[in-house]
Design an enzyme around this catalytic site. Sequence first.
Site, short mmCIF file in Angstrom:
data_model
loop_
_atom_site.label_atom_id
_atom_site.label_comp_id
_atom_site.label_asym_id
_atom_site.label_seq_id
_atom_site.Cartn_x
_atom_site.Cartn_y
_atom_site.Cartn_z
N LYS A 1 0.82 -1.22 0.00
CA LYS A 1 0.00 0.00 0.00
C LYS A 1 0.85 1.27 0.00
O LYS A 1 0.32 2.36 -0.15
CB LYS A 1 -0.94 0.02 1.20
CG LYS A 1 -1.99 -1.06 1.13
CD LYS A 1 -2.92 -1.00 2.32
CE LYS A 1 -3.98 -2.08 2.22
NZ LYS A 1 -4.89 -2.06 3.35
N CYS A 2 2.16 1.12 0.16
CA CYS A 2 3.08 2.26 0.25
C CYS A 2 3.73 2.51 -1.10
O CYS A 2 4.39 1.63 -1.67
CB CYS A 2 4.15 1.96 1.30
SG CYS A 2 5.48 3.17 1.38
#
Length: 114
Positions: free
Chosen positions: A10-11
């Site tokens: 998600k980063c």
Amino acid sequence: MKATIWHNPKCGTSRKTLAILENLSTVDLTVVEYLKEPPSRDKLVQLYRDAGLSPNEGLRLRGTDAEQRGLPDAAADTVIEAMVADPILINRPLVETEKGVRLCRPQDRVLEIL
């Protein structure tokens, strides 16, 4: 060369670092989604030592309750224990190769250990 990335899909920075590693044919890559498979206490201590960072420098503040918990000013052992219990507190991505460990923020820092 073997490389391990402690990754959070998600980063954005973690995804960019992973892309750099995946595009190098000379890298035998292991991807660890550390939120699903957190590193052990001993592994975290080793990673930060090898990166030349204190656990406090590897603490993720953004999007966590680290500041409310007083972790930025806490003792290193307290920070490590908090990271083991709640791996979202680990700033990412960490990459380890035989040449060392880097917290790859920005993602180009990974090139230092390839």
